[in-house]
Design a protein around this motif. Sequence first.
Motif, PDB file in Angstrom:
ATOM      1  N   UNK A   1     116.681  33.596  56.893  1.00 49.91           N
ATOM      2  CA  UNK A   1     118.106  33.761  56.720  1.00 49.91           C
ATOM      3  C   UNK A   1     118.664  32.458  57.129  1.00 49.91           C
ATOM      4  N   UNK A   2     119.812  32.107  56.192  1.00 47.56           N
ATOM      5  CA  UNK A   2     120.498  30.886  56.327  1.00 47.56           C
ATOM      6  C   UNK A   2     121.988  31.395  56.671  1.00 47.56           C
ATOM      7  N   UNK A   3     122.348  30.251  57.646  1.00 50.30           N
ATOM      8  CA  UNK A   3     123.917  30.381  57.853  1.00 50.30           C
ATOM      9  C   UNK A   3     124.773  29.377  57.098  1.00 50.30           C
ATOM     10  N   UNK A   4     125.710  29.570  56.415  1.00 47.31           N
ATOM     11  CA  UNK A   4     126.448  28.599  55.788  1.00 47.31           C
ATOM     12  C   UNK A   4     127.662  28.402  56.565  1.00 47.31           C
TER      13      UNK A   4
ATOM     14  N   UNK B   1     131.493  26.126  57.317  1.00 45.53           N
ATOM     15  CA  UNK B   1     132.767  26.262  56.323  1.00 45.53           C
ATOM     16  C   UNK B   1     132.342  24.912  55.382  1.00 45.53           C
ATOM     17  N   UNK B   2     131.887  23.940  55.679  1.00 46.07           N
ATOM     18  CA  UNK B   2     131.985  22.858  54.653  1.00 46.07           C
ATOM     19  C   UNK B   2     130.787  22.976  53.680  1.00 46.07           C
ATOM     20  N   UNK B   3     130.263  24.354  53.669  1.00 45.00           N
ATOM     21  CA  UNK B   3     129.182  24.754  52.583  1.00 45.00           C
ATOM     22  C   UNK B   3     127.815  24.341  52.831  1.00 45.00           C
ATOM     23  N   UNK B   4     127.504  23.658  53.879  1.00 51.36           N
ATOM     24  CA  UNK B   4     126.153  23.172  54.660  1.00 51.36           C
ATOM     25  C   UNK B   4     125.255  24.445  54.828  1.00 51.36           C
ATOM     26  N   UNK B   5     124.048  24.469  54.712  1.00 44.84           N
ATOM     27  CA  UNK B   5     123.174  25.627  55.105  1.00 44.84           C
ATOM     28  C   UNK B   5     122.324  24.961  56.158  1.00 44.84           C
ATOM     29  N   UNK B   6     121.938  25.958  57.014  1.00 39.53           N
ATOM     30  CA  UNK B   6     121.153  25.872  58.230  1.00 39.53           C
ATOM     31  C   UNK B   6     120.433  27.104  58.663  1.00 39.53           C
ATOM     32  N   UNK B   7     119.267  27.129  59.274  1.00 41.17           N
ATOM     33  CA  UNK B   7     118.451  28.165  59.754  1.00 41.17           C
ATOM     34  C   UNK B   7     119.367  29.044  60.766  1.00 41.17           C
ATOM     35  N   UNK B   8     119.528  30.180  60.329  1.00 34.32           N
ATOM     36  CA  UNK B   8     120.164  31.302  61.530  1.00 34.32           C
ATOM     37  C   UNK B   8     119.755  31.452  62.749  1.00 34.32           C
ATOM     38  N   UNK B   9     120.398  31.310  63.905  1.00 33.50           N
ATOM     39  CA  UNK B   9     119.963  31.255  65.320  1.00 33.50           C
ATOM     40  C   UNK B   9     119.704  32.790  65.686  1.00 33.50           C
TER      41      UNK B   9
END
Length: 172
Positions: free
Chosen positions: A16-19, A21-29
């Motif tokens: 699961x990734x979180x996007x 507002x700038x459109x960047x993705x990171x792993x979800x906490x």
Amino acid sequence: MSQLSLSLSSSDAASLLVRDVAGSYRPAEPAEVLQAALRVLAGQLRGSAMLSSPQVVRDFLRIKLGGLEHEVFAVIHLDAQHRVIEYVEMFRGTVCQTSVYPREIVKEALARNAAAMILVHNHPSGSAEPSRADEALTQRLKEALAMVDVRVVDHLIVAGPTVLSFAERGLL
């Protein structure tokens, strides 16, 4: 505000990734995953024509209350066809008790024009067994709500992954 998305890695394992507002993705906490699950279950709870699926209610409550370290007493307001009007956390207590005021429960039911309700509370101890105080409170609330034509459909106790139903136990 971040948005939860499902992405497949090159090894075909779902992550699961979180996007942002700038459109960047990171792993979800983990907390973000739980919040997303709660939103989905709450939507299913509200969107169901009737409470035809007690499992949806139980899943929602397990996630919402199962991991808390303090007691919470909540109600699920229902209309005449047992459609969910709203889930409301009414009272917060300590690790082993919470004060519940029938007058406040009745006021909330009238404010939402509820025809029925499900009472809910958690046991942080991990034991879902109802105490004598739980049984006495249920009867007091049932009587108080009957005075204004609101029916108590059930009282559920959430203890970690376990959800006990007063109705299924014949305690209502």
